[in-house]
Write a protein that holds these residues in place. Structure first.
Motif: not given
Length: 127
Positions: A95-119
């Motif tokens: 969870y929280g790992i961008c499926r394109v870049t492999g980097k962690l998705i910003n925590k604040e983004r995940l709090k707003l859009v918890p189903h996000a799979t892209l940074s």
């Protein structure tokens, strides 16, 4: 260690996201039930004693309303499915790992859009 250096969120952070997602699923499910109940509501709204012109207009309005509610229900079902998929990623600790870049998705983004799979970076690359 910064978010860019970490390869995944900690178990404690994942647990925090799990609670956010469970809460969103609960609220989304309640909204879906409301949408479906109004969509399936076949009762007339007391227009039997009004003029036929108004009744025809009201029936047309009901059809449009049902179509709109149907679209809302479909979107809500997809949202719930996406949230449940996010719970699976939490279980897999991906969870929280961008499926394109492999980097962690910003925590604040995940709090707003918890189903996000892209940074945001990957999202901007799509444009």
């Amino acid at each position: 260690m910064t978010e860019t250096e970490k390869s995944r969120y900690s178990d404690a952070e994942l647990e925090e996201f799990r609670e956010i997602i469970k809460d969103k699923i609960k609220k989304a499910t309640e909204q879906l039930e409301l949408i479906e109940s109004s969509y399936k509501n076949d009762s007339n709204n007391g227009t039997d004693d009004t003029s036929p012109t108004f009744k025809a207009f009201d029936e047309g309005s009901q059809v449009m309303s049902k179509e709109a509610n149907s679209q809302l229900a479909i979107r809500q079902e997809k949202f719930i499915r996406d949230l449940k998929n996010a719970l699976v990623r939490i279980e897999n600790k991906t969870y929280g790992i961008c499926r394109v870049t492999g980097k962690l998705i910003n925590k604040e983004r995940l709090k707003l859009v918890p189903h996000a799979t892209l940074s945001i970076e990957a999202k901007n690359m799509q444009k």
